[in-house]
Design a protein around this motif. Structure first.
Motif, mmCIF file in Angstrom:
data_model
loop_
_atom_site.group_PDB
_atom_site.id
_atom_site.type_symbol
_atom_site.label_atom_id
_atom_site.label_comp_id
_atom_site.label_asym_id
_atom_site.label_seq_id
_atom_site.Cartn_x
_atom_site.Cartn_y
_atom_site.Cartn_z
ATOM 1 N N UNK B 241 0.866 -1.224 -0.052
ATOM 2 C CA UNK B 241 -0.027 0.049 0.002
ATOM 3 C C UNK B 241 0.898 1.328 0.040
ATOM 4 N N UNK B 242 1.857 1.300 1.045
ATOM 5 C CA UNK B 242 2.759 2.546 0.917
ATOM 6 C C UNK B 242 3.565 2.827 -0.320
ATOM 7 N N UNK B 306 9.596 -2.777 6.275
ATOM 8 C CA UNK B 306 10.924 -1.835 5.710
ATOM 9 C C UNK B 306 11.640 -2.910 4.587
ATOM 10 N N UNK B 307 11.773 -3.917 4.857
ATOM 11 C CA UNK B 307 12.452 -4.955 4.009
ATOM 12 C C UNK B 307 11.501 -4.991 2.574
ATOM 13 N N UNK B 310 11.601 -1.811 0.495
ATOM 14 C CA UNK B 310 13.303 -1.619 0.073
ATOM 15 C C UNK B 310 13.040 -2.406 -1.277
ATOM 16 N N UNK B 313 10.695 -0.814 -3.862
ATOM 17 C CA UNK B 313 11.287 0.295 -4.574
ATOM 18 C C UNK B 313 12.343 -0.071 -5.791
ATOM 19 N N UNK B 314 12.988 -1.298 -5.243
ATOM 20 C CA UNK B 314 13.935 -1.530 -6.643
ATOM 21 C C UNK B 314 13.382 -2.094 -7.817
ATOM 22 N N UNK B 318 9.640 0.835 -15.530
ATOM 23 C CA UNK B 318 9.476 0.368 -16.889
ATOM 24 C C UNK B 318 8.638 -0.834 -16.602
ATOM 25 N N UNK B 319 8.594 -1.590 -15.472
ATOM 26 C CA UNK B 319 7.707 -2.974 -15.622
ATOM 27 C C UNK B 319 6.399 -2.230 -15.464
ATOM 28 N N UNK B 340 5.883 -10.260 -7.504
ATOM 29 C CA UNK B 340 6.676 -11.461 -7.853
ATOM 30 C C UNK B 340 8.400 -10.882 -7.774
ATOM 31 N N UNK B 341 8.481 -9.614 -8.674
ATOM 32 C CA UNK B 341 10.018 -9.315 -8.681
ATOM 33 C C UNK B 341 10.332 -8.824 -7.215
ATOM 34 N N UNK B 344 11.687 -11.948 -3.556
ATOM 35 C CA UNK B 344 12.770 -12.262 -2.866
ATOM 36 C C UNK B 344 12.984 -11.194 -1.536
ATOM 37 N N UNK B 345 13.091 -9.916 -1.984
ATOM 38 C CA UNK B 345 13.179 -9.036 -0.692
ATOM 39 C C UNK B 345 12.304 -9.496 0.190
ATOM 40 N N UNK C 170 -5.867 -2.985 2.377
ATOM 41 C CA UNK C 170 -4.319 -2.593 2.458
ATOM 42 C C UNK C 170 -4.102 -1.501 3.352
ATOM 43 N N UNK C 331 19.370 -7.780 3.158
ATOM 44 C CA UNK C 331 18.599 -6.958 2.762
ATOM 45 C C UNK C 331 19.299 -5.982 1.689
ATOM 46 N N UNK C 334 19.554 -8.141 -1.475
ATOM 47 C CA UNK C 334 18.514 -8.251 -2.217
ATOM 48 C C UNK C 334 18.303 -6.981 -3.140
ATOM 49 N N UNK C 335 18.435 -5.731 -2.557
ATOM 50 C CA UNK C 335 18.242 -4.421 -3.378
ATOM 51 C C UNK C 335 19.350 -4.306 -4.498
ATOM 52 N N UNK C 338 18.666 -6.315 -7.481
ATOM 53 C CA UNK C 338 17.664 -5.841 -8.109
ATOM 54 C C UNK C 338 18.123 -4.587 -9.013
ATOM 55 N N UNK C 369 17.218 1.537 -0.596
ATOM 56 C CA UNK C 369 17.007 0.096 -0.027
ATOM 57 C C UNK C 369 17.984 -0.182 1.067
ATOM 58 N N UNK E 125 10.132 -2.539 -22.994
ATOM 59 C CA UNK E 125 10.226 -3.123 -21.766
ATOM 60 C C UNK E 125 9.462 -4.289 -21.204
ATOM 61 N N UNK E 127 8.271 -7.729 -19.858
ATOM 62 C CA UNK E 127 8.204 -8.302 -18.684
ATOM 63 C C UNK E 127 9.473 -9.615 -18.285
#
Ligand SMILES: Nc1ncnc2c1ncn2[C@@H]1O[C@H](COP(=O)(O)OP(=O)(O)OP(=O)(O)O)[C@@H](O)[C@H]1O
Ligand SMILES: Nc1ncnc2c1ncn2[C@@H]1O[C@H](COP(=O)(O)OP(=O)(O)OP(=O)(O)O)[C@@H](O)[C@H]1O
Ligand SMILES: [Mg+2]
Ligand SMILES: [Mg+2]
Ligand SMILES: O=P([O-])([O-])[O-]
Lengths: 325, 435, 461, 282, 282
Positions: B241-242, B306-307, B310, B313-314, B318-319, B340-341, B344-345, C170, C331, C334-335, C338, C369, E125, E127
């Motif tokens: 959400x955030x 937080x994780x 992060x 954010x990464x 473009x996706x 999905x991307x 992992x984080x 959410x 952490x 991971x970033x 990415x 991150x 771009x 996916x």
């Protein structure tokens, strides 16, 4: 809230090992469930205990000190009016040192001089000065010249209160002019006797006595203050130091010749006795000879039993559920 | 190019300069890589030191000294009226039967003190073992049975070498006469180190030889189930959400700062919160895994959020554009492509958060889970403790035998951690990709 | 209570049915042509399912929340007057007895006739309530599901409906953080106020001495009991700083190494292993710090002629740093992983070495991150207790010398809370005040951090 | 055309055997090569993307590579400065000599190699940093400038050469990713030429550029050629004809034909080439 | 040319005042518009990227947008399906009507809007999913296919139309990001046409394509035009001439001229247009 069919006990971490033994024995030997015993510290336990009457509040609290008047008042204010006090025995406080250390005999006066924040001026004038002693030899030329370093309980702990009361207070009263202060200015006397130095010679270790034992082992110069049962269990690693010439031993503590020991208690909410299943039976188990008696299983665990007559009166009081006034 | 070396001194081609600088850069590169390798090695080294010290202290706890005793189950002692009534059988004095058998083995021992010491060779639990055996099979009454019972913890420590037989008598808990008896028992093959099943099947006990990890383990499992099933969805949802939907304004800033701040709140304060809100206001039962789970959820939530943020954010914009550009709703773009991307984080955050929850004691103190609870909890409402609490309590017990049990409990905890993380790590690997 | 799972299963079944029929109806109204529909059939299914489940769930929760107290009240009013007069506390115990009877637990004594009757009544009420709950929940689910079902049209915006519900869910999830904050503040506020009534807030905030040795009472003005929190915050800062000087370089370098240099196999093994560090109980670290690291530091300090306390901030900080390595390493890894490959290629393509690429391109790109990870690690360090108690002691020293013993805010909170002193003494109350002040301080720091990160990020994003 | 073809290589170059591999026709070799590739193969996992290609790049030459999309142009280009190292499942074999030195050999350091053989990628990939920092990145890491003033000069001249200066001179502190597509592409070109490499590999550098910018870039290529070698991938045959001396035609991983540009477009030797340039292919 | 110009708009369209804003010459309006933009302005923070532009897109029309790099073509294109919503500091004002409905109005749902007005981006771009999933995503979320078989058909026909099928038919499960640049571009085209939008916005769809693929895409555009409207940004004036009916010339955020394509290239009305198409600009 759901129903509760077991006894809920809270309180002191010092009493915890003893209460749990009784609880386990009780749970195994009777049809009742094993009581739940939380280790919250005496203060925290009394707070929970005094929060009110009802299933959501504990039935019993353990304490390594007597309940204070203000706390009892608070209890009453919350409806906990009838409280039964049970004194269960004594806990010896030992001052110990690594086996590798030199070993020494101490008096309470020397301990006071070594650990107090302010001590009588070494030049003999009747004033208090900041503690100048660095080594035990400074305190008493007969003692070895090792740095004063004592690992002991923090000011928040009951063990510390007991230590202060039993060792420091006594030690400082060896000085007449301080003793005299008691009459004139009680608080000044208290401050003089009970304040422990904060310059690093007294190390406030946590409440984990095993850790202190192991720290002593790693540092032969240091002394440690902890419960007798830990000394008993670790005799191959540490040795207790004689105070006023008396070694901390089971016998010496129990017959009162070893000066540093404090009473342990638990408190029962009388209102719960009839309604929480097993309360009566638990109390009976606790004060039975087999548990609290001289050769009871609690003694085996390091609890110093009550003298006979005291035991009789405690046991009578519990059977009659005499409430505190 | 008319004047390629404008910025360079006369005569020096840029490649010459690059070459000149190469040695230094190569060294820097090597240093950097070495530093990286060093960092990983330091971490792993530290871990292995910890693990080795734990294992070397704890592995002996998986064995327990057992003693073979022969007990005469005289009918007149157990069930004089011959009713075979369960209550009668339960109430019988089995410990005196065991004492009798000890006396039979060492008839020469006399004197109250010595007898006392002699009885102390077997565990307190032996009488209850015997009781259970008789109650399970009343036909044993009137016979003489030979059974293996746990030896006392001191005997166990001696057998495992944690008590030095050669030390001066004063320096050990086992005195010379007792040592003699033990030697005799050993010579008669009555003492044996056996696999310590009780450690895995029983609840806590104040007798180290009877103490087991099952209660704490179940408590931990229940607690963590509650924690995981709340904190992962909640955390991911809040993060999504955030990061993806919330308008960027003061309010969301406030939430963000709040979450970061919650991460810094000492864990015991979450215990205070649990006490004040969940127990006193909502009336949840004290000491219950449900409550512990709730408190730990609040504690781990910031980590996961937080994780996850992060990670979100990464994910390159473009996706999102790609999905939105062909008419996916933001929800769909997030669900099908961004999450999905970022998974992992998010999983990493969960792994770390759960690891933290798994090892935490302090908040449980306030909500009554730092306790002696002998019965194994059956559900999220039963009073229970957790593994780290058990470890903490055992580490604080005077009995020497708890030292190895503490380490063994840590091993169990780490095993549980590994098991729990395995799934997450595999999932994480599956979703990891570079683009 | 035990029937609730059955009800939940029934509700789940009903919800699934609602989903199924929702989908079917969507198909039907569109004559099988999905593209005529506003949304995918699945959304119509979800729409109906949400209608079926949510109101019923709300009722179920409310019911379960209030059922106990309502039944209890009814049972109590059926009890003889004598018992009703007992007052709420005692009554509560009687009710407990009745409940124990109802659930067949062991009770305190031989139950008398009144109690048995009450228990029977209780049991009866319980089953009535249960049956009513079943009926009501299922009927409500059916009705509201039907309502949702009946709303399905070709142009009905089911997706928007479902998505806005999800959106609200959410939002609700993210307000949990706010609620937690409110809860924390409320649970420490009142005790803190009581504390500040006996110790002036200025003394607490700016006092340079922390020594809760003697309980502070009105008649004891001259004593050395001091509640100045500055040394605690300084100690927290010092230990956190030491921990971060261990954790950030090691964690970050590990992350960079694992993400950029290590082979896939090494990474697959080393990363989860490092994560184990976060899961080892802190007692273990505490023992390690106190018994291995601290003596080592003391001895090597003595070797160098330094005066090292046997309990030092350094030992605690070092070990704590080790513990939080995975917060930074995993952490950040991971970033970093990415960061789009094309950026790496851009740098490599110009002859940047790996380390230059990492430092100048990847780190800045992954910075938000990484900052998050580091903040998390700092937070964890501030909140850690056990290691400090065991290795750095409890004595408060206002010092920046890592070789001396210090104590931290959280350590004091814990020891004050579990200590022996009476619970209304300033000593215990101080724990709450410390909690509150720490909360406020970190909140302020986080605002600053947010501001700084924002400012710094603007260059890159 | 200024440079001579290697006599021996004038004829068709016979690649080492491989049944599914086509032989290259035309002038594979030049007299004075800067880069000489022999039997280069590239595999992406199972996929054989480049099949046994041998090709020279002369000094001071612009070599154009054309061919249908997906035929392996980028892949081959990326071999020349070992960019394929960064693709995990990519495997490169064969010999690639830069000034006589095998760049695939173990002891070669890719860093100075890539500084000498710089690359502009097909998809513009500016760093998420300021425009200035994007261009200054190369000179900075290679230590080409002593002072900030020097650096400013280099940044400005590079941006000017890439025909971007006028558009960005007032916003050098804005992030590079906030530029338009074509601006990003020119930024990447500026970034590459700022380090003054000896060989520049350009993967469709003008694909997102308008004709004027394209002309500027082509002019830049012409200028750079005086000193350096340039390999350019392009889809525009006009562009290939305008800027290059030789052109290589790729087809499904094979190098079909290499010829002088004029000749290739006027009189292609291979049927496939002819099909492609006349638009009859596919 | 098949469609009529709106008489009123035949003359220069006078944009609402604004000193630094140029007026547009040519046929801004058409008779039967699918999209009608009036006074559109776009700001990126302080930067005024699109200045007071009014422009129609007719039904069944291909509108080409040309202009120097950075002049605002992409920005304007992104207004047409509200993609600029996703850029934080971007502010769009003015009226954009799609079939008479203002797409910037509050109650418009952007999701179906974007399904009707699909976009192919300037930078490919795909996916990071399989090629199949890339194409199937749109039809899936819009429920265009009842069954897996249908979906297979749609995926195949979209890939065929984008001229990619032959190259990827054996590796539909490989990730889309592992394709060559041109293949990625075609994949993105296939992805967009798979949802059969009413308007397709293409931002330089052929920039990375070889002539043959380009021809295929142009052919595709011609086909699609029968049903839909297409707006295409291109740098190739030849391409604009080949595929479009009308061409708009942008210059530094202004729309300078809109004319029938033939006319614009042969007889531009505005000096700037002429400069640009004759290459005299800059
Ligand atoms: N996100 C953004 N933030 C700030 N400025 C931007 C952003 N996107 C584009 N611009 C600026 O807006 C102007 C128009 O950009 P736009 O992308 O529309 O150009 P374009 O005509 O598509 O160019 P090209 O042909 O190079 O793709 C440019 O000057 C660009 O730098
Ligand atoms: N990372 C990769 N993994 C697997 N296959 C790849 C990868 N990169 C490229 N390929 C495949 O290798 C072949 C050659 O790709 P390459 O990028 O060299 O083509 P290209 O000639 O540059 O095409 P374009 O003109 O479209 O850019 C293509 O079929 C492509 O799908
Ligand atoms: Mg390519
Ligand atoms: Mg553009
Ligand atoms: O836990 P204690 O109150 O006995 O210190």
């Amino acid at each position: 809230q759901s129903s509760r069919d077991y006894i809920s006990i809270v309180g002191s971490s010092t009493v915890y090992p003893f209460a749990t033994v009784v609880a386990e024995q009780f749970g195994k030997a009777t049809k009742f469930k094993t009581p739940k015993i939380e280790s919250t510290g005496s203060g925290g336990g009394i707070k929970l205990f005094c929060a009110g009457v009802g299933v959501q509040h504990p039935d019993i609290t353990n304490a390594s000190r007597a309940i204070k008047k203000s706390e009892l008042e608070q209890c009453a204010a919350n409806g906990v009016k009838e409280v039964v006090e049970v004194k269960i025995g004594y806990d010896g406080l030992s001052i110990a040192q690594s086996k590798a250390g030199k070993g020494m005999q101490l008096t309470r006066k020397e301990v006071f001089l070594a650990l107090a924040k302010q001590v009588p001026n070494p030049n003999g004038t009747q004033t208090l000065v900041d503690n100048p002693y660095k080594t035990w030899k400074d305190v008493n030329a007969a003692l070895p010249a090792i740095k004063i370093e004592v690992l002991g309980p923090p000011p928040t702990s009951g063990t510390r209160d007991a230590f202060v009361e039993l060792v420091m207070d006594e030690g400082c009263d060896a000085f007449d002019f301080i003793k005299a202060m008691k009459k004139a200015d009680k608080n000044a006397h208290k401050a003089a006797c009970q304040t422990i130095r904060e310059d690093g010679a007294y190390v406030e270790a946590g409440e984990n006595d095993n850790l202190i034992v192991q720290k002593l082992e790693a540092n032969p110069a240091a002394l440690g203050i902890f419960g007798f049962s830990f000394l008993d269990q670790n005799r191959d690693k540490v040795r207790g130091l004689a105070i006023e010439g008396v070694q901390p031993e089971f016998e010496t503590i129990s017959n009162g010749s070893y000066p540093v020991s404090r009473p342990l208690f638990f408190y029962v909410k009388k209102a719960h006795v009839a309604v929480i299943p097993g309360m009566k039976e638990y109390l009976d188990e606790f004060i039975s000879k087999k548990a609290m008696g001289e050769e009871g299983y609690l003694a085996e665990r390091g609890l110093i039993p009550l003298p006979k007559d005291e035991y009789m009166s405690v046991s009578k009081g519990v059977t009659a559920l005499d409430v505190m006034k | 190019m008319t004047n390629p070396g404008k910025a360079l001194p006369e005569g020096a081609t840029s490649f010459a300069r690059i070459q000149a600088g190469m040695a230094k850069r190569r060294a820097a590169e090597r240093r950097f890589k070495m530093l990286g390798r060093l960092a990983v090695s330091v971490g792993l080294l530290f871990l292995s030191v910890l693990l080795i010290s734990i294992v070397s202290k704890g592995y002996t706890a998986f064995w327990q000294t057992q003693m073979r005793i022969d007990v005469v189950l005289a009918a007149e002692d157990i069930d004089p009226e011959g009713t075979r009534n369960a209550e009668t059988l339960r109430k019988a004095d089995y410990s005196s039967l065991i004492k009798q058998s000890m006396r039979d083995m060492f008839p020469e021992v006399s004197g109250r003190r010595d007898k006392f010491a002699l009885y102390g060779l077997v565990s307190n639990g032996a009488a209850f073992d015997l009781r259970d055996k008789v109650m399970a099979d009343p036909s044993l009454i009137g016979t003489k049975v030979s059974l293996w019972v746990p030896a006392d913890d001191d005997v166990d420590m001696l057998m495992k070498g944690h008590i030095d037989r050669n030390a001066a008598e004063d320096d050990r808990r086992i005195k010379d006469n007792v040592l003699g008896w033990i030697n005799q028992l050993e010579a008669e093959d009555r003492l044996e180190l056996r696999f310590n099943i009780d450690f895995f099947t029983k609840g806590d006990s104040r007798d180290p030889e009877l103490a087991g990890i099952r209660g704490a383990l179940m408590g931990t499992i229940f607690t963590l189930i509650v924690t995981l099933s709340l904190s992962f969805p909640l955390g991911v949802a809040a993060a999504v959400y955030l990061e993806e939907f919330a308008p960027k304004n003061k309010w969301t800033d406030l939430i963000e700062v709040n979450i970061n701040n919650l991460a810094a709140v000492p864990s015991i304060v979450f215990g205070l919160l649990g006490l004040a809100v969940f127990i006193n206001v909502f009336g949840l039962p004290r000491s219950a895994p449900l409550l512990g789970g709730l408190v730990l959820t609040l504690m781990t939530l910031p980590t996961i959020i937080i994780a996850s943020r992060a990670a979100l954010k990464s994910v390159p914009p473009s996706i999102r554009d790609a999905a939105l550009g062909i008419g996916a709703s933001p929800m769909q773009a997030t669900l099908y492509h961004v999450i999905p991307l970022a998974l992992p984080g998010m999983l990493t955050g969960t792994i770390i958060g759960m690891a933290q929850a798994l090892g935490e004691t302090a908040p449980l103190l306030m909500i009554g889970m730092v306790a002696f609870i002998a019965d194994v909890p059956q559900g999220v409402f039963d009073p229970s403790t957790a593994l780290p609490v058990q470890i903490y309590l055992w580490a604080d017990s005077p009995e020497r035998a708890y030292v190895e049990r503490t380490s063994a409990a840590i091993m169990v905890l780490l095993g549980f951690l590994a098991l729990m993380n395995l799934v997450a790590v595999l999932l994480r690997k599956r979703f990891e990709r570079r683009w | 209570m035990t029937q609730t799972p059955i009800l939940l299963v029934l509700l789940l079944a009903l919800t699934s049915a609602a989903y199924y029929f929702g989908c079917k109806r969507a198909f039907r109204v569109a004559d099988g042509k999905i593209r005529k529909l506003h949304s995918l059939p699945g959304y119509y299914g979800l729409y109906v399912a949400l209608w079926a489940a949510l109101p019923a769930l709300l009722i179920l929760c409310a019911w379960l929340l209030f059922q106990g107290s309502i039944i209890t009240r009814m049972v109590v009013s059926s009890l003889p007057d004598a018992i009703q007069q007992l007052g709420p506390d005692r009554l509560n115990l009687v009710v407990n007895d009745i409940r124990n009877l109802v659930s067949g637990n062991i009770v305190s004594g031989e139950p008398d006739a009144i109690m048995l009757a009450a228990a029977d009544y209780y049991r009866g009420l319980l089953s009535v309530s249960r049956n009513m709950l079943f009926a009501i929940v299922l009927v409500v689910a059916g009705l509201s599901g039907w309502y949702g079902y009946s709303k399905i049209r070709v142009q009905h915006r089911a997706r928007n409906g479902v998505e806005s519900i999800i959106n609200w869910l959410l939002v609700a999830c993210s307000t949990v953080a706010i609620l937690t904050t409110v809860g924390i503040v409320l649970s420490v506020l009142f005790e803190s106020i009581r504390f500040f009534q006996s110790v002036p807030i200025t003394e607490f905030l700016f006092g340079l001495e922390w020594s809760p040795q003697i309980a502070l009472r009105a008649d004891q003005a001259g004593s050395s009991g001091a509640f100045g929190a500055v040394p605690l915050f300084a100690g927290t800062l010092l230990i956190t700083f030491i921990a971060m000087t261990v954790a950030v370089p090691i964690g970050l370098m590990s992350a960079l190494y694992l993400a950029e240099y290590a082979s896939a196999r090494v990474r697959a093994i080393a990363k989860p292993l490092l994560e184990v560090l976060a899961g080892i109980p802190t007692v273990v670290y505490g023992f390690f710090a106190a018994l291995t690291v601290a003596p080592f530091i003391r001895e090597s300090g003595g070797f160098l002629g330094l005066d090292v306390a046997s309990e030092s901030a350094l030992a605690a900080g070092l070990v704590m740093g080790m513990m939080i390595i995975p917060f930074v390493s995993s952490l950040s890894d991971d970033v970093i992983n990415a960061v789009p490959q094309s950026l790496r290629e851009g740098a490599y393509g110009m002859g940047a070495t790996s380390s230059e690429t990492i430092r100048r391109v990847i780190l800045p790109a992954a910075l938000p991150g990484i900052v998050g990870a580091i903040l998390l690690a700092v937070s964890r360090a501030i909140g850690e207790t056990m290691i400090v108690v065991m290795a750095a002691g409890l004595a408060s020293n206002l010092t920046a010398n890592p070789l001396e013993a210090v104590t931290t805010v959280t350590v004091q909170i814990v020891t004050l809370l579990v200590g022996d002193q009476e619970f209304d003494s300033p000593k215990t109350l101080a724990a709450f005040a410390l909690g509150l002040v720490l909360f406020v301080v970190t909140l302020a720091l986080n605002f600053v951090a947010l501001y700084i990160v924002r400012k710094y990020r603007e260059q890159y994003d | 055309m200024a440079f001579k073809l290697d006599g021996a290589a004038g004829a068709a170059h016979v690649t080492t055997v491989g049944r599914d591999v086509r032989e290259t026709v035309g002038e594979v070799r030049v007299n004075d090569p800067r880069v000489r590739c022999t039997d280069v193969n590239v595999h992406y996992g199972d996929k054989h993307a480049i099949k046994n290609i041998s090709l020279d790049v002369g000094k001071g030459e612009v070599l154009a590579m054309i061919g249908p999309s997906g035929c392996g142009k980028s892949t081959f280009l990326r071999c020349l400065n070992r960019m394929n190292d960064t693709v995990r499942e990519c495997r490169v074999t064969g010999e690639i000599l830069l000034d006589g030195e095998d760049i695939n050999s173990r002891h070669i350091d890719v860093v100075p190699l890539r500084a000498r053989v710089a690359m502009v990628f097909q998809k513009p990939n500016p760093f998420p940093k300021s425009i200035y920092e994007n261009v200054a990145f190369g000179p900075r890491i290679h230590g080409l400038c002593e002072s900030k003033a020097d650096l400013d000069v280099v940044v400005e001249s590079s941006l000017r050469k890439a025909n971007l200066w006028d558009e960005v001179k007032d916003r050098l502190d804005d992030v590079g990713t906030g530029l338009s597509g074509g601006q990003q592409q020119r930024l990447c070109i500026a970034r590459a030429i700022a380090i003054e490499p000896e060989v520049i590999l350009m993967d469709e550098p003008c694909s997102a550029l308008d004709p004027i910018s394209t002309a500027k870039v082509e002019q830049l290529i012409e200028e750079l050629r005086q000193q350096f070698s340039i390999v350019i991938v392009t889809h525009s045959m006009q562009q290939a004809a305008r800027v290059s001396q030789r052109t290589a035609y790729f087809h499904m991983g094979d190098l079909i034909e290499v010829s002088e540009t004029d000749r290739l477009f006027i009189k292609p030797r291979h049927q496939l080439t002819e099909d492609y340039i006349t638009g009859r292919f596919g």
